[in-house]
Scaffold this active site. Structure first.
Site, PDB file in Angstrom:
ATOM      1  N   HIS B  77     -70.483   9.512-100.093  1.00  0.00           N
ATOM      2  CA  HIS B  77     -70.473  10.173-101.406  1.00  0.00           C
ATOM      3  C   HIS B  77     -70.350   9.116-102.501  1.00  0.00           C
ATOM      4  O   HIS B  77     -71.087   9.144-103.485  1.00  0.00           O
ATOM      5  CB  HIS B  77     -69.307  11.170-101.462  1.00  0.00           C
ATOM      6  CG  HIS B  77     -68.946  11.627-102.845  1.00  0.00           C
ATOM      7  ND1 HIS B  77     -69.715  12.527-103.550  1.00  0.00           N
ATOM      8  CD2 HIS B  77     -67.909  11.307-103.652  1.00  0.00           C
ATOM      9  CE1 HIS B  77     -69.155  12.743-104.729  1.00  0.00           C
ATOM     10  NE2 HIS B  77     -68.055  12.015-104.828  1.00  0.00           N
ATOM     11  N   ASP B 106     -94.867  -1.313-123.354  1.00  0.00           N
ATOM     12  CA  ASP B 106     -94.392  -1.040-121.998  1.00  0.00           C
ATOM     13  C   ASP B 106     -93.252  -2.013-121.713  1.00  0.00           C
ATOM     14  O   ASP B 106     -92.881  -2.804-122.575  1.00  0.00           O
ATOM     15  CB  ASP B 106     -95.533  -1.244-120.972  1.00  0.00           C
ATOM     16  CG  ASP B 106     -95.300  -0.420-119.709  1.00  0.00           C
ATOM     17  OD1 ASP B 106     -94.181  -0.460-119.182  1.00  0.00           O
ATOM     18  OD2 ASP B 106     -96.236   0.263-119.268  1.00  0.00           O
ATOM     19  N   TRP B 142     -66.146   3.059 -99.642  1.00  0.00           N
ATOM     20  CA  TRP B 142     -67.294   2.373-100.257  1.00  0.00           C
ATOM     21  C   TRP B 142     -66.951   0.931-100.608  1.00  0.00           C
ATOM     22  O   TRP B 142     -67.837   0.108-100.787  1.00  0.00           O
ATOM     23  CB  TRP B 142     -67.772   3.121-101.504  1.00  0.00           C
ATOM     24  CG  TRP B 142     -66.999   2.831-102.750  1.00  0.00           C
ATOM     25  CD1 TRP B 142     -65.777   3.342-103.074  1.00  0.00           C
ATOM     26  CD2 TRP B 142     -67.378   1.974-103.840  1.00  0.00           C
ATOM     27  NE1 TRP B 142     -65.377   2.847-104.293  1.00  0.00           N
ATOM     28  CE2 TRP B 142     -66.335   2.018-104.792  1.00  0.00           C
ATOM     29  CE3 TRP B 142     -68.504   1.181-104.127  1.00  0.00           C
ATOM     30  CZ2 TRP B 142     -66.380   1.293-105.984  1.00  0.00           C
ATOM     31  CZ3 TRP B 142     -68.530   0.461-105.311  1.00  0.00           C
ATOM     32  CH2 TRP B 142     -67.477   0.524-106.226  1.00  0.00           C
ATOM     33  N   SER B 169     -82.989  -4.116-106.186  1.00  0.00           N
ATOM     34  CA  SER B 169     -83.628  -3.185-107.109  1.00  0.00           C
ATOM     35  C   SER B 169     -82.973  -3.249-108.479  1.00  0.00           C
ATOM     36  O   SER B 169     -83.659  -3.344-109.503  1.00  0.00           O
ATOM     37  CB  SER B 169     -83.545  -1.774-106.529  1.00  0.00           C
ATOM     38  OG  SER B 169     -83.698  -0.827-107.541  1.00  0.00           O
ATOM     39  N   SER B 170     -81.636  -3.219-108.519  1.00  0.00           N
ATOM     40  CA  SER B 170     -81.011  -3.194-109.843  1.00  0.00           C
ATOM     41  C   SER B 170     -81.117  -4.550-110.529  1.00  0.00           C
ATOM     42  O   SER B 170     -81.210  -4.609-111.755  1.00  0.00           O
ATOM     43  CB  SER B 170     -79.568  -2.706-109.765  1.00  0.00           C
ATOM     44  OG  SER B 170     -78.884  -3.373-108.765  1.00  0.00           O
ATOM     45  N   HIS B 253     -65.336  -4.797-110.646  1.00  0.00           N
ATOM     46  CA  HIS B 253     -64.906  -4.408-111.976  1.00  0.00           C
ATOM     47  C   HIS B 253     -66.017  -4.460-113.011  1.00  0.00           C
ATOM     48  O   HIS B 253     -66.209  -3.482-113.723  1.00  0.00           O
ATOM     49  CB  HIS B 253     -63.629  -5.088-112.447  1.00  0.00           C
ATOM     50  CG  HIS B 253     -63.019  -4.208-113.495  1.00  0.00           C
ATOM     51  ND1 HIS B 253     -62.343  -3.063-113.185  1.00  0.00           N
ATOM     52  CD2 HIS B 253     -63.128  -4.217-114.837  1.00  0.00           C
ATOM     53  CE1 HIS B 253     -62.033  -2.429-114.295  1.00  0.00           C
ATOM     54  NE2 HIS B 253     -62.486  -3.093-115.309  1.00  0.00           N
ATOM     55  N   GLU B 255     -68.918  -3.930-112.349  1.00  0.00           N
ATOM     56  CA  GLU B 255     -69.734  -2.782-111.935  1.00  0.00           C
ATOM     57  C   GLU B 255     -69.295  -1.505-112.649  1.00  0.00           C
ATOM     58  O   GLU B 255     -70.129  -0.703-113.058  1.00  0.00           O
ATOM     59  CB  GLU B 255     -69.650  -2.608-110.411  1.00  0.00           C
ATOM     60  CG  GLU B 255     -70.228  -1.304-109.878  1.00  0.00           C
ATOM     61  CD  GLU B 255     -71.748  -1.225-109.949  1.00  0.00           C
ATOM     62  OE1 GLU B 255     -72.382  -2.265-110.164  1.00  0.00           O
ATOM     63  OE2 GLU B 255     -72.281  -0.110-109.804  1.00  0.00           O
ATOM     64  N   TYR B 257     -68.185  -1.205-115.543  1.00  0.00           N
ATOM     65  CA  TYR B 257     -68.729  -1.231-116.908  1.00  0.00           C
ATOM     66  C   TYR B 257     -70.239  -1.090-116.894  1.00  0.00           C
ATOM     67  O   TYR B 257     -70.824  -0.581-117.846  1.00  0.00           O
ATOM     68  CB  TYR B 257     -68.249  -2.477-117.658  1.00  0.00           C
ATOM     69  CG  TYR B 257     -66.767  -2.359-117.883  1.00  0.00           C
ATOM     70  CD1 TYR B 257     -66.276  -1.446-118.812  1.00  0.00           C
ATOM     71  CD2 TYR B 257     -65.866  -3.049-117.104  1.00  0.00           C
ATOM     72  CE1 TYR B 257     -64.923  -1.254-118.960  1.00  0.00           C
ATOM     73  CE2 TYR B 257     -64.509  -2.859-117.261  1.00  0.00           C
ATOM     74  CZ  TYR B 257     -64.046  -1.961-118.186  1.00  0.00           C
ATOM     75  OH  TYR B 257     -62.710  -1.752-118.315  1.00  0.00           O
ATOM     76  N   SER B 268     -73.558   6.787-128.799  1.00  0.00           N
ATOM     77  CA  SER B 268     -73.766   6.227-130.135  1.00  0.00           C
ATOM     78  C   SER B 268     -75.104   6.643-130.728  1.00  0.00           C
ATOM     79  O   SER B 268     -75.316   6.490-131.927  1.00  0.00           O
ATOM     80  CB  SER B 268     -73.694   4.699-130.086  1.00  0.00           C
ATOM     81  OG  SER B 268     -72.478   4.287-129.532  1.00  0.00           O
ATOM     82  N   HIS B 302     -56.615  -6.151-110.799  1.00  0.00           N
ATOM     83  CA  HIS B 302     -55.785  -4.963-111.024  1.00  0.00           C
ATOM     84  C   HIS B 302     -56.117  -3.868-110.008  1.00  0.00           C
ATOM     85  O   HIS B 302     -55.423  -2.870-109.935  1.00  0.00           O
ATOM     86  CB  HIS B 302     -55.899  -4.447-112.466  1.00  0.00           C
ATOM     87  CG  HIS B 302     -57.250  -3.915-112.835  1.00  0.00           C
ATOM     88  ND1 HIS B 302     -57.759  -3.994-114.102  1.00  0.00           N
ATOM     89  CD2 HIS B 302     -58.194  -3.293-112.114  1.00  0.00           C
ATOM     90  CE1 HIS B 302     -58.950  -3.441-114.127  1.00  0.00           C
ATOM     91  NE2 HIS B 302     -59.244  -3.010-112.941  1.00  0.00           N
ATOM     92  N   HIS B 303     -57.196  -4.044-109.243  1.00  0.00           N
ATOM     93  CA  HIS B 303     -57.508  -3.089-108.174  1.00  0.00           C
ATOM     94  C   HIS B 303     -56.683  -3.372-106.930  1.00  0.00           C
ATOM     95  O   HIS B 303     -56.742  -2.625-105.973  1.00  0.00           O
ATOM     96  CB  HIS B 303     -58.989  -3.165-107.800  1.00  0.00           C
ATOM     97  CG  HIS B 303     -59.900  -2.723-108.894  1.00  0.00           C
ATOM     98  ND1 HIS B 303     -60.281  -1.411-109.051  1.00  0.00           N
ATOM     99  CD2 HIS B 303     -60.481  -3.401-109.900  1.00  0.00           C
ATOM    100  CE1 HIS B 303     -61.076  -1.309-110.105  1.00  0.00           C
ATOM    101  NE2 HIS B 303     -61.209  -2.504-110.638  1.00  0.00           N
ATOM    102  N   THR B 328     -62.473  -0.675-126.418  1.00  0.00           N
ATOM    103  CA  THR B 328     -62.832   0.710-126.082  1.00  0.00           C
ATOM    104  C   THR B 328     -62.327   1.644-127.174  1.00  0.00           C
ATOM    105  O   THR B 328     -63.022   2.584-127.583  1.00  0.00           O
ATOM    106  CB  THR B 328     -62.238   1.092-124.717  1.00  0.00           C
ATOM    107  OG1 THR B 328     -62.496   0.043-123.803  1.00  0.00           O
ATOM    108  CG2 THR B 328     -62.869   2.369-124.198  1.00  0.00           C
ATOM    109  N   LYS B 331     -64.564   1.706-130.114  1.00  0.00           N
ATOM    110  CA  LYS B 331     -65.719   2.589-129.940  1.00  0.00           C
ATOM    111  C   LYS B 331     -65.343   4.041-130.198  1.00  0.00           C
ATOM    112  O   LYS B 331     -66.024   4.752-130.947  1.00  0.00           O
ATOM    113  CB  LYS B 331     -66.284   2.450-128.529  1.00  0.00           C
ATOM    114  CG  LYS B 331     -67.003   1.158-128.343  1.00  0.00           C
ATOM    115  CD  LYS B 331     -67.557   1.036-126.962  1.00  0.00           C
ATOM    116  CE  LYS B 331     -68.556  -0.085-126.915  1.00  0.00           C
ATOM    117  NZ  LYS B 331     -69.761   0.187-127.702  1.00  0.00           N
ATOM    118  N   ARG B 450     -55.270   9.094-101.005  1.00  0.00           N
ATOM    119  CA  ARG B 450     -56.700   9.404-101.037  1.00  0.00           C
ATOM    120  C   ARG B 450     -57.293   9.166 -99.649  1.00  0.00           C
ATOM    121  O   ARG B 450     -56.657   8.569 -98.784  1.00  0.00           O
ATOM    122  CB  ARG B 450     -57.413   8.568-102.094  1.00  0.00           C
ATOM    123  CG  ARG B 450     -57.341   7.077-101.838  1.00  0.00           C
ATOM    124  CD  ARG B 450     -57.813   6.261-103.009  1.00  0.00           C
ATOM    125  NE  ARG B 450     -59.268   6.254-103.115  1.00  0.00           N
ATOM    126  CZ  ARG B 450     -59.974   5.249-103.643  1.00  0.00           C
ATOM    127  NH1 ARG B 450     -59.358   4.180-104.115  1.00  0.00           N
ATOM    128  NH2 ARG B 450     -61.288   5.298-103.718  1.00  0.00           N
TER     129      ARG B 450
END
Lengths: 192, 525
Positions: B77, B106, B142, B169-170, B253, B255, B257, B268, B302-303, B328, B331, B450
């Site tokens: 998932h 293009d 994951w 790909s990315s 991390h 990732e 963002y 925006s 921090h993870h 943040t 924003k 979890r």
């Protein structure tokens, strides 16, 4: 249009190079991590083992409890126990104790012990002059062996540390003792 | 502004029903469409897995699935939602919108564009096929932490190869975005005149290029540890499993963002349109995005506060993480200032944007709580973390993607969507998303871990509630599917500008835009 395409190809080429460098950086994190652990004393390193204990004077005014613990990784079929569960030691003096291991399987097995010390502050102050963890241990089927360990606490051990726990985890490295064996070994391990 | 593009290229557009058109297309609009449909399909697959998880968790005890399969559902998932839904959806939006927003014909590298999309279906077919392999799909989470992940059965090399493909790909998508933004802007479109969606995507693309290769390196180390006798993470050979966590989160991390910065760009764009005021603090938005991107590289640990880090490390990562709240906050306050005394209307895109601002902030605040190292020891690996990241990803990224589909769909297909159904979709989604994820804060604080298929009795009521919410949310998304298909098939014709106050080059094109837009560069004021 042509020039725009060329410019885009140049940008793409440069960015692809950045990607390759970042892939390398991922691998560079491995030695960086070791350097960081050594600097902060987070991990037991070979260096601390090679310190000469004669350089230290015994501190008889202080008694520190050293506890011995053992963990079997992936249920390695060995009966392992420390000869002493805990010892009262003076920093600066070399003590000798041992672990006793019995291979309860039907074949020769090679095990590797990995030490870990808590609290972290004590890590760099526990000096092993002789340890079964310096090399892998080969034990025949059903055989029981005594594995010696000589250690000393550095008198510089922070004053607030009164109990130091030395824990060993035993890994079964029978299959991976050589890369060739590993490559020929069955690789899928069922998740239990 | 001069706008209308020559329509003389239509001769080689094949029928939309020909497979060859979609397989070989190099057109940014076609590829954007492919990405968005791919993402929607994966959204329903990943959502179905979430419903399996929630069904099992409806009651304590083991009811429907075995624990191994449950664990592979949580793992799959997450991988699908992160790499198969949010990232492709934003790449799809980038494909559709960036060339139109900067006045280009293009993307800069159209052939690579085709390739970067068509890798994805193969990557995810391979990923999904692992569910049928000996030993089941990946079930170690994951985050792929060793040594647990190395106990995966036959699936492991397939999982790693498909992650390599997704990364490839990315990365190609990101290179394309950067090349387009740097080289293809219309004359007069200076960097500081670019719409914020383009800015946030440019910065996201740099993040992708910097960190996806690091993930590739990390999973390659897993592969060699398992099959080639290396000991990067194997303590018996002198390695350390904690090293993997450092490598993973050095990628992980930035990732997060990557998953949220393009949403900031979307919001925006939408808020000024429906507040009928220009965006407040454009330059500060750009700098805030840049600051968030920079800070994302120095907060990863921090993870993993609980791995046994020195105090100095915990303090550094705690304060650096809390610092991210500053840009943040800039924003969020800018969006609020944009709406201040604006002539606001509440069409569906605006509703989703407002939902984003409120609920993303809730997720941001729970993130601040998690950033506090001393209390993180209580929250670590509990449902509080699950609540936190679902608040920033579902009413955060997913709401932003849905908002942008409602906002730009009339431009893409030329027809207005059904406003009534859109609003219904919004309200059902918002109510159910909160019923699903808000109770998770409480069970998490109370200590529910979890990634478990069974739990202690005292968590029953809130879990039952979350399951009801999850089914409600899941089925509400079928309304979205219906609205999109209905709008594509017909409906009230949209004007070129679509929205009363929409600003930007894409609104100067006809709705739907010509297959090749801006063949003559537009003139920028």
């Amino acid at each position: 249009m042509k020039t725009k395409n060329n410019k885009s190809a140049t940008v793409a080429g440069k960015l692809a190079l950045v990607c390759v460098l970042m892939f390398g950086f991922g691998y560079l994190l491995v030695p960086l991590y070791d350097v960081f652990c050594d600097l902060t004393g987070l991990r037991f390193t070979e260096e601390t083992a090679q310190l000469v204990p004669q350089e230290f004077t015994e501190d008889t005014s202080r008694l520190v409890t050293v506890e011995f613990d053992v963990t079997r990784n992936n249920h390695i079929p060995w009966d392992i126990r420390p000869a002493n569960r805990r010892m009262q030691v003076h920093p600066g003096k070399v003590y000798t104790t041992s672990y006793i291991a019995k291979n309860t399987s039907n074949g020769v097995m090679i095990g590797q012990a990995i030490p870990s010390v808590t609290p972290i502050a004590a890590n760099r102050h526990l000096i092993k002059t002789e340890c079964f963890c310096f090399a892998s241990q080969t034990i025949n089927a059903g055989e029981e062996v005594q594995m010696p360990l000589s250690f000393m606490l550095n008198p510089k051990l922070p004053a607030n540390v009164n109990v130091v726990t030395l824990s060993y985890t035993f890994f079964d490295i029978t299959q991976s003792a050589s890369v060739e064996d590993q490559l020929n070994a069955p690789t899928a391990v069922a998740l239990n | 502004m001069s706008t209308v593009a020559a329509d003389d290229h239509h001769d080689h557009v094949e029928s939309p029903y020909s497979i060859k058109r979609w397989l070989f297309t190099t057109n940014h609009k076609d590829i954007g469409t492919l990405y968005l449909w791919f993402s929607l399909i994966m959204f329903f697959i990943g959502g179905f897995m979430a419903l399996i998880i929630r069904t099992e968790l409806f009651e304590p005890g083991m009811q429907f699935v075995d624990p191994q399969f449950f664990n592979s559902m949580t793992t799959m998932h997450a991988i699908i939602m992160v790499f198969g839904v949010v990232m492709p959806a934003f790449t799809g939006l980038a494909n559709w919108l960036i060339p139109m927003m900067v006045g280009a014909t293009d993307m800069a590298l159209p052939r690579m564009n085709n390739w970067s999309f068509w890798i994805l279906p193969f990557a995810f077919t391979m990923m999904l096929s692992t569910l049928f392999m000996d030993g089941g799909g990946p079930a170690g989470g994951w985050t792929l932490y060793p040594p647990l992940t190395l106990q995966t059965g036959d699936a492991l090399p397939f999982v790693i190869l498909s992650i390599h493909f997704m990364g490839l790909s990315s990365i190609m998508g990101a290179i394309n975005v950067i090349a387009t933004v740097l080289n293809m802007r219309a004359p007069g479109m200076t960097l500081m005149k670019m719409p914020l969606f383009v800015w946030t995507w440019l910065i996201t693309a740099y993040l992708l290029i910097a960190v996806m290769p690091v993930l590739a390196g990390g999973v390659t180390m897993l592969l060699t540890d398992k099959f080639f006798g290396t000991s990067f993470f194997n303590a018996a050979g002198g390695g350390d499993p904690v090293l993997f966590q450092h490598i993973f989160w050095f990628f992980g991390h930035p990732e997060v963002y990557i998953l949220i910065l393009p949403s900031f760009g979307v919001i925006s764009s939408i808020v000024p349109t429906f507040a009928r005021k220009p965006l407040f603090g454009y330059a500060s938005m750009v700098y805030a995005t840049g600051s968030i991107a920079f800070l994302s590289f120095i907060v990863w640990a921090h993870h993993m506060f609980t791995v046994g880090m020195p105090l100095a490390g915990q303090l550094f990562f705690m304060f650096a993480t809390m610092l991210i709240a500053v840009p943040t906050g800039v924003k969020v306050f800018n969006w609020i200032a944009t709406m201040w005394r604006g002539a606001m209307t509440f069409e569906t895109p605006m509703l989703f944007a407002l939902g984003f601002i409120v609920m993303f902030s809730i997720g941001g605040f729970s993130g601040l709580m998690l950033a506090l190292a001393p209390v993180d020891f209580q929250y670590h690996d509990t449902y509080f973390v699950v609540a936190h990241f679902h608040y920033v990803l579902v009413p955060g990224s997913i709401f932003a993607i849905v908002a942008s589909v409602y906002y730009w769909l009339p431009k893409w297909c030329g027809n207005m969507y059904s406003e009534g159904l859109g609003k219904l979709h919004f309200w059902l989604s918002t109510i159910f998303v909160n019923i699903t994820f808000f109770p998770m804060h409480f069970v998490g604080l109370a200590g529910m871990p979890r990634r478990i298929p069974d739990y202690a009795l005292q968590f029953s009521d809130f879990n039952a509630l979350a399951t009801i919410g999850a089914f409600g949310f899941g089925f509400s998304q079928l309304i979205f599917l219906y609205v999109v298909i209905k709008a594509i098939r017909g409906g009230e014709k949209a004007t070129s500008q679509v929205w009363e106050n929409a600003e930007g080059l894409e609104w100067t094109l006809s709705s739907p835009p010509p297959y090749h837009s801006f063949t003559t560069p537009p003139v920028i004021k």
